[in-house]
Design a protein around this motif. Structure first.
Motif, mmCIF file in Angstrom:
data_model
loop_
_atom_site.group_PDB
_atom_site.id
_atom_site.type_symbol
_atom_site.label_atom_id
_atom_site.label_comp_id
_atom_site.label_asym_id
_atom_site.label_seq_id
_atom_site.Cartn_x
_atom_site.Cartn_y
_atom_site.Cartn_z
ATOM 1 N N VAL A 97 34.200 -4.604 -15.767
ATOM 2 C CA VAL A 97 33.125 -4.897 -16.727
ATOM 3 C C VAL A 97 33.694 -5.547 -17.971
ATOM 4 O O VAL A 97 33.180 -6.577 -18.457
ATOM 5 C CB VAL A 97 32.377 -3.596 -17.086
ATOM 6 N N MET A 98 34.769 -4.991 -18.509
ATOM 7 C CA MET A 98 35.390 -5.543 -19.708
ATOM 8 C C MET A 98 35.974 -6.933 -19.438
ATOM 9 O O MET A 98 35.916 -7.822 -20.289
ATOM 10 C CB MET A 98 36.493 -4.607 -20.206
ATOM 11 N N LEU A 99 36.513 -7.115 -18.250
ATOM 12 C CA LEU A 99 37.062 -8.430 -17.881
ATOM 13 C C LEU A 99 35.963 -9.484 -17.867
ATOM 14 O O LEU A 99 36.144 -10.598 -18.383
ATOM 15 C CB LEU A 99 37.728 -8.342 -16.505
ATOM 16 N N THR A 100 34.818 -9.143 -17.312
ATOM 17 C CA THR A 100 33.691 -10.085 -17.256
ATOM 18 C C THR A 100 33.198 -10.431 -18.656
ATOM 19 O O THR A 100 32.938 -11.600 -18.961
ATOM 20 C CB THR A 100 32.539 -9.485 -16.432
ATOM 21 N N VAL A 101 33.056 -9.419 -19.497
ATOM 22 C CA VAL A 101 32.599 -9.652 -20.872
ATOM 23 C C VAL A 101 33.593 -10.536 -21.618
ATOM 24 O O VAL A 101 33.212 -11.478 -22.335
ATOM 25 C CB VAL A 101 32.408 -8.307 -21.606
ATOM 26 N N LEU A 102 34.874 -10.264 -21.467
ATOM 27 C CA LEU A 102 35.907 -11.038 -22.153
ATOM 28 C C LEU A 102 35.878 -12.504 -21.724
ATOM 29 O O LEU A 102 35.944 -13.417 -22.557
ATOM 30 C CB LEU A 102 37.282 -10.419 -21.861
ATOM 31 N N ILE A 103 35.773 -12.728 -20.416
ATOM 32 C CA ILE A 103 35.725 -14.105 -19.912
ATOM 33 C C ILE A 103 34.456 -14.810 -20.379
ATOM 34 O O ILE A 103 34.475 -15.991 -20.749
ATOM 35 C CB ILE A 103 35.798 -14.100 -18.370
ATOM 36 N N ALA A 104 33.345 -14.085 -20.392
ATOM 37 C CA ALA A 104 32.077 -14.682 -20.825
ATOM 38 C C ALA A 104 32.145 -15.140 -22.274
ATOM 39 O O ALA A 104 31.554 -16.160 -22.648
ATOM 40 C CB ALA A 104 30.942 -13.686 -20.632
ATOM 41 N N LEU A 105 32.865 -14.409 -23.102
ATOM 42 C CA LEU A 105 32.956 -14.742 -24.523
ATOM 43 C C LEU A 105 33.968 -15.858 -24.797
ATOM 44 O O LEU A 105 33.770 -16.673 -25.688
ATOM 45 C CB LEU A 105 33.335 -13.501 -25.331
ATOM 46 N N ILE A 106 35.057 -15.900 -24.015
ATOM 47 C CA ILE A 106 36.141 -16.833 -24.308
ATOM 48 C C ILE A 106 36.098 -18.072 -23.417
ATOM 49 O O ILE A 106 36.264 -19.199 -23.901
ATOM 50 C CB ILE A 106 37.500 -16.125 -24.160
ATOM 51 N N ALA B 200 42.723 -20.492 -15.011
ATOM 52 C CA ALA B 200 43.223 -21.867 -15.026
ATOM 53 C C ALA B 200 42.165 -22.836 -14.523
ATOM 54 O O ALA B 200 41.983 -23.938 -15.074
ATOM 55 C CB ALA B 200 44.489 -21.966 -14.198
ATOM 56 N N ALA B 201 41.453 -22.437 -13.464
ATOM 57 C CA ALA B 201 40.378 -23.278 -12.942
ATOM 58 C C ALA B 201 39.277 -23.465 -13.984
ATOM 59 O O ALA B 201 38.734 -24.573 -14.149
ATOM 60 C CB ALA B 201 39.812 -22.670 -11.660
ATOM 61 N N GLY B 202 38.941 -22.382 -14.690
ATOM 62 C CA GLY B 202 37.926 -22.486 -15.738
ATOM 63 C C GLY B 202 38.356 -23.414 -16.865
ATOM 64 O O GLY B 202 37.546 -24.183 -17.393
ATOM 65 N N VAL B 203 39.634 -23.376 -17.231
ATOM 66 C CA VAL B 203 40.150 -24.268 -18.266
ATOM 67 C C VAL B 203 40.015 -25.731 -17.829
ATOM 68 O O VAL B 203 39.560 -26.593 -18.591
ATOM 69 C CB VAL B 203 41.619 -23.939 -18.594
ATOM 70 N N LEU B 204 40.405 -26.021 -16.582
ATOM 71 C CA LEU B 204 40.330 -27.395 -16.086
ATOM 72 C C LEU B 204 38.881 -27.869 -15.987
ATOM 73 O O LEU B 204 38.572 -29.027 -16.298
ATOM 74 C CB LEU B 204 41.006 -27.478 -14.722
ATOM 75 N N LEU B 205 37.990 -26.980 -15.555
ATOM 76 C CA LEU B 205 36.572 -27.366 -15.477
ATOM 77 C C LEU B 205 35.989 -27.637 -16.842
ATOM 78 O O LEU B 205 35.168 -28.551 -17.022
ATOM 79 C CB LEU B 205 35.775 -26.270 -14.767
ATOM 80 N N PRO C 20 33.592 -19.272 -20.552
ATOM 81 C CA PRO C 20 32.439 -19.141 -19.641
ATOM 82 C C PRO C 20 32.575 -19.938 -18.345
ATOM 83 O O PRO C 20 31.971 -19.564 -17.338
ATOM 84 C CB PRO C 20 31.269 -19.675 -20.486
ATOM 85 N N ASP C 21 33.357 -21.038 -18.359
ATOM 86 C CA ASP C 21 33.497 -21.839 -17.146
ATOM 87 C C ASP C 21 34.199 -21.080 -16.026
ATOM 88 O O ASP C 21 34.075 -21.442 -14.850
ATOM 89 C CB ASP C 21 34.263 -23.130 -17.451
ATOM 90 N N ALA C 22 34.960 -20.044 -16.374
ATOM 91 C CA ALA C 22 35.629 -19.223 -15.355
ATOM 92 C C ALA C 22 34.765 -18.044 -14.938
ATOM 93 O O ALA C 22 35.144 -17.291 -14.034
ATOM 94 C CB ALA C 22 36.972 -18.721 -15.885
ATOM 95 N N ALA C 23 33.607 -17.880 -15.572
ATOM 96 C CA ALA C 23 32.755 -16.712 -15.316
ATOM 97 C C ALA C 23 32.280 -16.607 -13.864
ATOM 98 O O ALA C 23 32.208 -15.491 -13.333
ATOM 99 C CB ALA C 23 31.562 -16.716 -16.267
ATOM 100 N N PRO C 24 31.930 -17.710 -13.179
ATOM 101 C CA PRO C 24 31.480 -17.551 -11.784
ATOM 102 C C PRO C 24 32.535 -16.885 -10.897
ATOM 103 O O PRO C 24 32.229 -15.945 -10.152
ATOM 104 C CB PRO C 24 31.194 -18.989 -11.339
ATOM 105 N N LEU C 25 33.779 -17.372 -10.961
ATOM 106 C CA LEU C 25 34.834 -16.795 -10.137
ATOM 107 C C LEU C 25 35.175 -15.369 -10.567
ATOM 108 O O LEU C 25 35.221 -14.450 -9.739
ATOM 109 C CB LEU C 25 36.089 -17.668 -10.212
ATOM 110 N N ILE C 26 35.402 -15.189 -11.868
ATOM 111 C CA ILE C 26 35.760 -13.864 -12.371
ATOM 112 C C ILE C 26 34.601 -12.893 -12.178
ATOM 113 O O ILE C 26 34.804 -11.717 -11.828
ATOM 114 C CB ILE C 26 36.154 -13.936 -13.860
ATOM 115 N N GLY D 127 47.734 -12.626 -10.857
ATOM 116 C CA GLY D 127 47.752 -14.029 -10.459
ATOM 117 C C GLY D 127 46.394 -14.523 -9.997
ATOM 118 O O GLY D 127 46.027 -15.677 -10.236
ATOM 119 N N VAL D 128 45.630 -13.648 -9.330
ATOM 120 C CA VAL D 128 44.269 -14.019 -8.921
ATOM 121 C C VAL D 128 43.418 -14.322 -10.151
ATOM 122 O O VAL D 128 42.702 -15.333 -10.203
ATOM 123 C CB VAL D 128 43.634 -12.883 -8.093
ATOM 124 N N ILE D 129 43.496 -13.444 -11.134
ATOM 125 C CA ILE D 129 42.752 -13.652 -12.378
ATOM 126 C C ILE D 129 43.260 -14.913 -13.084
ATOM 127 O O ILE D 129 42.481 -15.721 -13.587
ATOM 128 C CB ILE D 129 42.882 -12.434 -13.299
#
Length: 445
Positions: free
Chosen positions: A284-293, A436-441, A295-301, A429-431
């Motif tokens: 849950v915390m991982l999802t919230v953190l990614i959503a705030l920082i 990294a994919a979210g950064v590139l997108l 968002p492009d990585a949010a679908p995968l995460i 590494g999965v995360i």
């Protein structure tokens, strides 16, 4: 009575005569319309050899020998003519090589086998199975074009993942981050090949899609390739899963070359106990953190976190088991066939394929090396010794990379079990690859 019977017979005979005459008239009119539409001489009696010759012209063999018969716009001797002709024969041999690797060598058979069979179907002449109304085209549009299948795969991976080792030793997340150096290193390498050589001509989007191979994460590679470079999807997916399958061959020499025997024999202490509440809160915390920082990585995460959250909650075992087994198995079939649809000769038999395979191999090697070197640096400054081998598990080939680390460690010192220690950087590494994919997108938004 006899008179009435005679009258009835006459009436019945007149009725049948009228019906016959009407039907005969309609038949004559229909025949007349057919004749006017196709001509009286549209069909000619043919001999058996002529019939066999006409049948041969409808076969795939004839289409391979004469590709111009399938598409009249193709010029004989052109590159497209080669791709639609003998290029398909070459692809059949490549597909059978993939079958060999999947069945005999057992290199990622769960995905390599359906990918290879999809490639076989994609290269069948005339059938047009990759078209919008073909079987492979429908599957591709259903789950790859909209990036849906990789997300479902990540959901299943999350349900099978235990983040406990990472939570027990959070600093191992740095090893997962270091291994992603292969992604950004290969991005620069692909761009340099395009700029300084005439053989390759990758766009920046294509370079970004290729670079994810360095993370050894198949679903993420497919996800970003379908978004940025769908024309390279087949090659990128085959390269990513091939290198994942070759982890036991590629990684050990690199691990041994960068460490000495004493380092490889380091015994690490058992990590602390991780409370169930920590495991529940982490996704849950991982999802919230990614959503705030990011968002492009949010679908995968988000898909990864949901699968893991369902597992760790302990109250939806049926959903968790479905994601771990039925769902991921069904999606794997469709995903493999859809990716295989891009293994057509005109997309695979190009110079860029060789470049992608070379860049992917170098990126995977660089990612492994970066993880090992980071682990050596951390060991120098850590109170507790860290076996540098676990840094190689920072690539996200879960759980194969962690198993390889444990195997090499036990070979150097009997009884030295590094599996749980390696799982920390492995899941990190999965995360990391998803981030990294979210950064590139986000760059191409």
């Amino acid at each position: 009575m006899k008179s009435l019977l005679k009258v009835a017979i006459v009436i019945l005979a007149l009725t049948f005569s009228f019906a016959y005459a009407s039907g005969n008239t309609e038949t004559m009119q229909a025949n007349s319309q057919v004749k006017s539409a196709i001509g009286d001489n549209s069909y000619k009696i043919k001999s058996l050899p002529q019939l066999m010759g006409d049948f041969f012209k409808t076969t795939g063999m004839y289409a391979i020998i004469h590709p111009e018969s399938e598409d009249s716009s193709i010029k004989v001797g052109s590159l497209k003519w080669f791709h639609m002709g003998w290029g398909r024969v070459i692809m059949f041999f490549i597909v059978f090589l993939l079958f060999y690797l999947a069945i005999v060598k057992e290199f990622e058979p769960l995905l390599l086998l359906p990918i290879a069979f999809g490639g076989l179907l994609a290269n069948i002449p005339i059938a047009n199975m990759t078209g919008d109304h073909g079987m492979l085209g429908i599957i591709y549009n259903m789950g790859i074009a909209n990036e849906f299948f990789p997300l479902l795969i990540f959901m299943g991976v999350g349900a099978m993942t235990d983040f406990g080792p990472l939570l027990a030793n959070p600093k191992t997340a740095l090893l997962g981050a270091a291994a992603q150096f292969g992604i950004f290193g290969s991005l620069v390498g692909a761009a340099m090949l395009s700029q300084y050589t005439d053989l390759f001509n990758f766009t920046l989007k294509q370079c970004s899609a290729i670079s994810i191979i360095g993370g050894a994460d198949g679903p993420t590679s497919i996800f970003i390739a379908s978004a940025l470079a769908p024309e390279l999807l087949g090659t990128i997916a085959v390269a990513a899963y091939s290198y994942m399958a070759l982890v036991p061959i590629i990684q050990p020499p690199i691990m041994r070359a960068l460490t000495n025997k004493a380092e490889r024999q380091i015994v690490m202490k058992t990590g602390r106990y991780v409370h169930k509440a920590e495991k529940i809160l982490f996704p849950v915390m991982l999802t919230v953190l990614i959503a705030l920082i990011l968002p492009d990585a949010a679908p995968l995460i988000g898909a990864l976190a949901f699968g893991n959250f369902a597992k760790e909650s302990g109250v939806v075992d049926r959903l968790s088991q479905t994601m771990q087994h039925s769902l991921i198995n069904i999606v794997t079939i469709f995903l493999g066939l859809a990716v295989g649809s891009k293994l057509q000769a005109d997309k695979f038999l190009v110079p860029e394929t060789l470049g992608i395979l070379i860049i992917g191999l170098l990126a995977f090697a660089v990612g492994t090396a970066a993880g090992v070197l980071m682990a050596k640096v951390m060991s120098k400054f850590s109170k507790e010794p860290i076996n540098p081998l676990i840094g190689a598990a920072g690539v996200s080939a879960v759980p194969m990379a962690a198993r390889v680390v444990s195997k090499v460690g036990s070979e150097e010192k009997a009884g030295n079990i590094l599996l749980m220690h390696a799982m920390g950087p492995n899941v990190a590494g999965v995360i990391g690859s998803a981030v990294a994919a979210g950064v590139l997108l986000s760059i191409f938004k």
